[in-house]
Write an enzyme that holds these catalytic residues in place. Structure first.
Site, mmCIF file in Angstrom:
data_model
loop_
_atom_site.group_PDB
_atom_site.id
_atom_site.type_symbol
_atom_site.label_atom_id
_atom_site.label_comp_id
_atom_site.label_asym_id
_atom_site.label_seq_id
_atom_site.Cartn_x
_atom_site.Cartn_y
_atom_site.Cartn_z
ATOM 1 N N TRP A 21 0.844 -1.198 0.000
ATOM 2 C CA TRP A 21 0.000 0.000 0.000
ATOM 3 C C TRP A 21 0.882 1.253 0.000
ATOM 4 O O TRP A 21 0.651 2.197 -0.762
ATOM 5 C CB TRP A 21 -0.921 -0.030 1.216
ATOM 6 C CG TRP A 21 -1.985 1.035 1.266
ATOM 7 C CD1 TRP A 21 -2.317 1.930 0.283
ATOM 8 C CD2 TRP A 21 -2.883 1.299 2.347
ATOM 9 N NE1 TRP A 21 -3.359 2.741 0.697
ATOM 10 C CE2 TRP A 21 -3.725 2.368 1.958
ATOM 11 C CE3 TRP A 21 -3.057 0.720 3.603
ATOM 12 C CZ2 TRP A 21 -4.717 2.881 2.794
ATOM 13 C CZ3 TRP A 21 -4.053 1.225 4.443
ATOM 14 C CH2 TRP A 21 -4.878 2.306 4.033
ATOM 15 N N ASP A 51 1.884 -8.292 -1.283
ATOM 16 C CA ASP A 51 0.446 -8.051 -1.352
ATOM 17 C C ASP A 51 0.181 -6.633 -1.850
ATOM 18 O O ASP A 51 0.712 -5.665 -1.293
ATOM 19 C CB ASP A 51 -0.183 -8.233 0.031
ATOM 20 C CG ASP A 51 -1.672 -7.936 0.019
ATOM 21 O OD1 ASP A 51 -2.447 -8.845 -0.318
ATOM 22 O OD2 ASP A 51 -2.068 -6.803 0.356
ATOM 23 N N TYR A 56 -4.236 0.750 -5.157
ATOM 24 C CA TYR A 56 -3.065 1.362 -4.527
ATOM 25 C C TYR A 56 -2.323 2.190 -5.571
ATOM 26 O O TYR A 56 -1.695 1.650 -6.484
ATOM 27 C CB TYR A 56 -2.127 0.313 -3.947
ATOM 28 C CG TYR A 56 -2.679 -0.477 -2.773
ATOM 29 C CD1 TYR A 56 -3.843 -0.085 -2.115
ATOM 30 C CD2 TYR A 56 -2.030 -1.619 -2.322
ATOM 31 C CE1 TYR A 56 -4.330 -0.811 -1.039
ATOM 32 C CE2 TYR A 56 -2.510 -2.342 -1.246
ATOM 33 C CZ TYR A 56 -3.661 -1.937 -0.613
ATOM 34 O OH TYR A 56 -4.146 -2.669 0.448
ATOM 35 N N HIS A 119 -11.727 -6.941 -1.885
ATOM 36 C CA HIS A 119 -11.075 -5.885 -1.092
ATOM 37 C C HIS A 119 -12.066 -5.254 -0.118
ATOM 38 O O HIS A 119 -12.650 -4.208 -0.385
ATOM 39 C CB HIS A 119 -10.488 -4.838 -2.041
ATOM 40 C CG HIS A 119 -9.450 -3.971 -1.418
ATOM 41 N ND1 HIS A 119 -8.662 -3.102 -2.157
ATOM 42 C CD2 HIS A 119 -9.043 -3.824 -0.137
ATOM 43 C CE1 HIS A 119 -7.837 -2.464 -1.353
ATOM 44 N NE2 HIS A 119 -8.061 -2.880 -0.115
ATOM 45 N N SER A 150 -10.440 -10.023 1.802
ATOM 46 C CA SER A 150 -9.891 -9.140 2.814
ATOM 47 C C SER A 150 -11.086 -8.565 3.561
ATOM 48 O O SER A 150 -12.033 -8.082 2.933
ATOM 49 C CB SER A 150 -9.070 -8.020 2.164
ATOM 50 O OG SER A 150 -8.471 -7.194 3.146
#
Length: 325
Positions: A21, A51, A56, A119, A150
């Site tokens: 991220w 990941d 992002y 997500h 997630s």
């Protein structure tokens, strides 16, 4: 660096991974050269699990991971999809799934995505089996090798793993967010579901480097999302009020062994839980990436340290977070 098995995904991954991220420049600017050096430093230190997500840096993070993947084909590149549109169940559609996966495959430079995670979708989505049937279809189509989710909340995680092909669950877990270690970890382990731990340092709180005078740039979520203005507040400082977290950190500091840092202590604490497949701290520079990877070498924590971490959580942190997530 030790490896652990990621359950149904059939992957062996480094127990310390890399959360990308930050290199997407959503935590303040990180120039591309620095980002690539940081990724290489992690790989050189034995990290094999990276990941990322399609949002992002609007794909920037995926593209950077894709460059690393071409040089280090042995790494595992996991991505996430679902945040490019308004968070409604209807937007998690077959058409959008294929559009998003095509974009991620192009960004990462692969034909088949190794692991795709939904997500942090809306809670209602977990009650729509047709969504997971479509993910199964995408595996059959060769778009992805495995899929997971997630989540924000333990309840979402427990519902998700009722679906037989959910290979992994990514969830927030750290000394300031301990609830997943109860029923969810036990059930995930029983079902062979991999656990990816994100926000392991509570957005840097558990680095021990912040004070009441610390400021963050305007484009850093630790500034603009402290009260959940942009997304779930649990993603920022793990949902812990900043000042409360600072006080709790001072109680944890005496527990840090030898030459380890507080951040390494926090990562080792997470790895003491056998159900965890990998933990994915982020890094903005080479030194942070190397320091995170070095947590793998910190000796196992003793019972007294584990009990004290639990006591600090129960006394200071749990009233703010335990029942919320």
């Amino acid at each position: 660096m030790q490896t652990r098995r990621m359950g149904r995904a059939g992957l062996d991954v480094s127990e310390i991974g890399f959360g990308a991220w930050q290199v997407g420049a959503d935590w303040g600017e990180v120039d591309e050269d620095t980002a690539l050096r940081t990724l290489h430093a992690a790989a050189d230190a034995g990290v094999t699990f990276f990941d990322t997500a399609d949002v992002y840096g609007d794909g920037r993070s995926e593209r950077l991971i894709g460059r690393l993947l071409r040089e280090r084909p042995e790494i595992v590149a996991a991505t996430k999809m679902g945040r490019r549109l308004e968070q409604t169940v209807e937007n998690y559609s077959p058409e959008h799934f294929r559009e998003w996966s095509d974009r991620s495959r192009e960004n990462l430079g692969v034909d088949t995505l190794q692991l795709v995670q939904l997500h942090c979708p809306p809670t209602d989505l977990y009650y729509h089996p047709e969504v997971f049937a479509d993910l199964d279809a995408m595996v059959q189509e060769g778009r992805m090798a495995a899929y997971g989710v997630s989540v924000e909340r333990v309840e979402e995680a427990l519902k998700a793993i009722e679906y037989p092909n959910v290979a992994s669950v990514q969830i927030i877990f750290n000394p300031f967010r301990q609830r997943p270690a109860g029923m969810f970890f036990a059930e995930a382990r029983r079902r062979g579901v991999g656990i990816i731990v994100r926000v392991p340092l509570a957005s840097g709180l558990l680095s021990g480097k912040y004070s009441r005078q610390t400021t963050f740039s305007s484009d850093d979520h630790r500034n603009y999302n402290r009260h959940g203005e942009a997304f779930d507040v649990g993603e920022t400082f793990a949902g812990v009020p900043f000042e409360v977290g600072l006080e709790a950190v001072e109680e944890l500091r005496p527990l840090v062994p030898g030459d380890a840092t507080l951040a390494q202590f926090a990562l080792r604490w997470i790895l003491m839980h056998d159900a965890v497949s990998t933990v994915i701290p982020g890094a903005r520079n080479v030194e942070q990436a190397q320091g995170n990877a070095a947590a793998a070498a910190v000796p196992a924590l003793d019972d007294d340290a584990m009990a004290r971490v639990r006591a600090v959580y129960e006394e200071r942190i749990a009233p703010h977070v335990h029942q919320r997530w």
